[in-house]
Design an enzyme around this catalytic site. Structure first.
Site, mmCIF file in Angstrom:
data_model
loop_
_atom_site.group_PDB
_atom_site.id
_atom_site.type_symbol
_atom_site.label_atom_id
_atom_site.label_comp_id
_atom_site.label_asym_id
_atom_site.label_seq_id
_atom_site.Cartn_x
_atom_site.Cartn_y
_atom_site.Cartn_z
ATOM 1 N N ASN A 114 0.769 -1.461 0.047
ATOM 2 C CA ASN A 114 -0.029 0.146 -0.052
ATOM 3 C C ASN A 114 0.757 1.363 -0.002
ATOM 4 O O ASN A 114 0.457 2.422 0.382
ATOM 5 C CB ASN A 114 -0.917 0.032 1.308
ATOM 6 C CG ASN A 114 -0.324 -0.176 2.594
ATOM 7 O OD1 ASN A 114 0.958 -0.283 2.584
ATOM 8 N ND2 ASN A 114 -1.179 -0.596 3.480
ATOM 9 N N HIS A 139 -7.779 5.992 9.985
ATOM 10 C CA HIS A 139 -6.558 5.332 9.363
ATOM 11 C C HIS A 139 -6.973 4.612 8.045
ATOM 12 O O HIS A 139 -7.408 3.569 7.757
ATOM 13 C CB HIS A 139 -6.219 4.089 10.305
ATOM 14 C CG HIS A 139 -4.639 3.753 10.074
ATOM 15 N ND1 HIS A 139 -3.825 2.866 10.790
ATOM 16 C CD2 HIS A 139 -3.730 3.530 8.888
ATOM 17 C CE1 HIS A 139 -2.681 2.572 10.337
ATOM 18 N NE2 HIS A 139 -2.768 3.011 8.977
ATOM 19 N N GLN A 199 -5.678 2.936 18.510
ATOM 20 C CA GLN A 199 -6.716 2.787 17.463
ATOM 21 C C GLN A 199 -7.822 1.890 17.533
ATOM 22 O O GLN A 199 -7.228 0.621 18.100
ATOM 23 C CB GLN A 199 -5.932 2.542 16.129
ATOM 24 C CG GLN A 199 -5.228 3.681 15.570
ATOM 25 C CD GLN A 199 -4.855 3.674 14.198
ATOM 26 O OE1 GLN A 199 -4.196 4.508 13.590
ATOM 27 N NE2 GLN A 199 -5.028 2.522 13.464
ATOM 28 N N ARG A 248 2.985 6.330 12.020
ATOM 29 C CA ARG A 248 2.427 5.752 13.139
ATOM 30 C C ARG A 248 2.113 6.993 14.187
ATOM 31 O O ARG A 248 3.087 7.618 14.341
ATOM 32 C CB ARG A 248 3.240 4.708 14.052
ATOM 33 C CG ARG A 248 3.129 3.485 13.403
ATOM 34 C CD ARG A 248 1.823 2.815 13.009
ATOM 35 N NE ARG A 248 1.646 1.476 12.348
ATOM 36 C CZ ARG A 248 1.538 1.403 10.953
ATOM 37 N NH1 ARG A 248 0.900 2.471 10.456
ATOM 38 N NH2 ARG A 248 1.461 0.228 10.499
#
Ligand code: NAD
Length: 368
Positions: A117, A309, A285, A256
């Protein structure tokens, strides 16, 4: 074998889009394939707290598959009670939610779908830079609320052209971000990384390596963070480091959340030290409802380009990391261990990557 899969719930969205593979309903598309080979698949979104399904099911799982988007934190405590665990697979990129030292100590392999990704994240970084620099969010909010005040937006809106752009981390994403910045004609592009890019890549991108992070930050109008979270990047962007940034710079973090100190970012934005902060990563998260990054703003009411996210989980990315996860499982079940080298984070009790730290201890525990 028992495979435990931790993903987010998508509800009706899973039916709307069957290619939304990274959710509990669509299970990366691997259930039929696993069951046809006699394996058991347990899928859950319940990942936090001692009563979670993750805590209960990890006890006799051979394989755990997690994603950074809805991270099942595979900490030492969970590893200790997962007596049969042999491999943790990250469906995506970034395995900091697994205690890598604890995995190495138990000889548990950690694999991820490297590269799956990186283009998606690089695009999100470019979007976030533009959203911040051009002051898009307050402008859009005006339109939705029926307003029209050009000056209120224009007084804090700039061009990316002519700016100095720097990345912390010059790996797959860092390089792609700089490549995509090039057509905007920045004044200069810089990077800070203990691993230098190959000379031909540096030349092709047209960027320069800076040996000291503080020095690079003092030169940049726009800073983008693209390094993994590990012991020496946790809390890296604290008040002290931020003090080396140019006044009024923009900071984009899709790496992050825990690389930045929450309160120090809020203070820097509110005081005007930085003009804007954006990205899609948080700790923990899902982000709590009262996380200050949801609502923080600069003195003009803008400067916040946060999203959940999402950068690395576009539909295109989901197809790639679902396929990559299946390939890792195929190798694991074959017993050959001939994984794609770039996917290996930990194997045989050692780090298979140099990206998770440059300290002596890490170097000693890296594969030669
Ligand atoms: P990569 O391994 O190709 O590159 C990471 C680079 O960071 C390496 O060159 C490494 O040497 C460097 N690095 C490590 N520690 C550093 C430090 N202290 N200072 C400077 N550089 C340092 O990884 P990548 O594919 O570019 O991904 C980078 C990170 O981005 C991942 O680890 C992950 O945390 C994050 N990521 C986020 C998303 C998302 O959806 N938001 C998706 C993918 C990756």
């Amino acid at each position: 074998m028992k495979v435990l899969l931790v993903l987010y719930d998508a509800g009706s969205h899973a039916k709307d889009e069957p290619k939304l593979l990274g959710c509990t309903e669509n299970e990366l598309g691997i259930r039929d394939w696993l069951e046809s080979q006699g394996h058991t698949l347990v899928t859950t979104s319940s990942k936090d707290g001692a009563d979670s399904v993750l805590d209960k099911e990890i006890v006799d799982a051979d394989v755990v598959i997690t994603t950074p988007f809805h991270p099942g934190y595979i900490n030492k405590e969970r590893i200790d009670k997962a007596k049969k665990l042999k491999i943790c697979i990250t469906a995506g990129v970034g395995s900091d939610h697994v205690d890598l030292d604890a995995a190495n100590a138990r000889d548990i392999a950690v694999l991820e779908v490297t590269g799956s990704n990186v283009q998606s994240v690089a695009e999100h970084v470019i979007m976030t830079m533009l959203v911040l620099v051009r002051n898009f969010v307050p402008a859009h909010e005006q339109i939705i609320s029926g307003g029209w005040d050009v000056a209120a937006v224009a007084k804090d809106s700039y061009d990316l052209e002519g700016k100095v752009i720097g990345t912390v981390g010059g790996g797959r994403i860092g390089q792609r971000v700089l490549k995509r910045c090039k057509p905007f004609d920045p004044m200069e592009m810089l990077y800070y990384d203990y691993q230098a890019m190959p000379a031909d890549v540096e030349k092709e991108i047209g960027c320069r390596r800076v040996e000291s992070l503080e020095e690079m930050l003092s030169l940049c109008d726009v800073v983008t963070i693209n390094c993994p979270l590990h012991a020496s990047t946790k809390g890296l962007f604290n008040k002290e480091l931020i003090s080396h940034m140019k006044d009024g710079a923009w900071l984009v973090n899709t790496a992050r959340g825990a690389i930045c100190v929450t309160e120090d970012i809020v203070e820097a934005l509110e005081s005007g030290k930085i003009r804007g902060y954006g990205g899609d990563v948080w700790f923990p998260q899902p982000a709590p409802k009262d996380h200050p990054w949801r609502t923080m703003r600069n003195k003009y009411g803008g400067g916040n380009a946060m999203t959940p996210h999402i950068s690395g989980t576009s539909i295109d990315a989901q197809g790639r990391y679902a396929e990559g996860t299946k390939k890792i499982l195929e190798v694991f079940f074959s017993g050959k261990q001939d994984y794609r080298p770039q996917d290996i984070i930990c194997i045989n009790g050692h780090y298979g990557t140099k990206a998770y730290g440059d300290d002596k201890e890490h170097k000693e525990h890296q594969l030669k």
